[in-house]
Write an enzyme that holds these catalytic residues in place. Sequence first.
Site, PDB file in Angstrom:
ATOM      1  N   HIS A  24       0.931  -0.724  -0.132  1.00 43.59           N
ATOM      2  CA  HIS A  24       0.224  -0.050  -0.290  1.00 43.59           C
ATOM      3  C   HIS A  24       0.577   1.456  -0.206  1.00 43.59           C
ATOM      4  CE1 HIS A  24      -2.788  -2.384   2.827  1.00 43.59           C
ATOM      5  NE2 HIS A  24      -3.806  -1.802   1.023  1.00 43.59           N
ATOM      6  N   ARG A  97      -2.043  -6.191  -8.030  1.00 42.28           N
ATOM      7  CA  ARG A  97      -0.788  -6.443  -7.800  1.00 42.28           C
ATOM      8  C   ARG A  97      -0.863  -7.913  -8.825  1.00 42.28           C
ATOM      9  NH1 ARG A  97      -3.232  -8.279  -1.872  1.00 42.28           N
ATOM     10  NH2 ARG A  97      -4.553  -8.212  -2.656  1.00 42.28           N
TER      11      ARG A  97
END
Length: 174
Positions: A24, A97
């Site tokens: 993050h 991702r």
Amino acid sequence: MDSLNPTRRIAVYPGSFDPVTLGHMDIIRRAAKQFDKLIVAVLNNTSKNPLFTVEERKALLASATADLPNVEIDSFRDLLVRYMRTRNANVIIRGIRSVSDFEYELQMASTNHQLDSSIETIFMMTNPKYSYLSSSIVKEIAMFHGDVGELVPPEVEAALRAKFAAAPRADKRS
Ligand code: PNS
């Protein structure tokens, strides 16, 4: 900023952040460079069973982003697009991702576009270094007193240690 367009470019990076990880943080740092202001918005979702309260998650995010002057930490309990209108923001940032993230993200982006077509979702590829990383993985490692020092900001590592201090170590169980 374009002097003919005084509108500030405000983006929102929404999520659960239970807790914030280095994956993050990588997205936050990179997104903050692309916008005048980046609001990291923690979803206050009563139907989930989070490890950290919204206030704890916000405090951890605030501490981890203290060196980023154009990053603000907030929370919301509403439709994301509606919250964004209250904040004058029209860009949603989401990290991807892997291919497996894509379907869910496409569904969310399409839903948000259907709800408000003036709002754009911009995807950023997570640094490959963190492509396997998730808050759930971090919590699982921490629960068994494993080392999460390379996966989360230092304040999150300390908070996880405190949360699981009372839990028995996996290798000490009978
Ligand atoms: O970190 P997460 O849990 O993947 O984040 C999901 C989040 C918070 C971005 C998403 O659940 C959300 O935006 N919820 C707010 C409610 C909403 O607007 N739903 C419609 C769009 S899917």
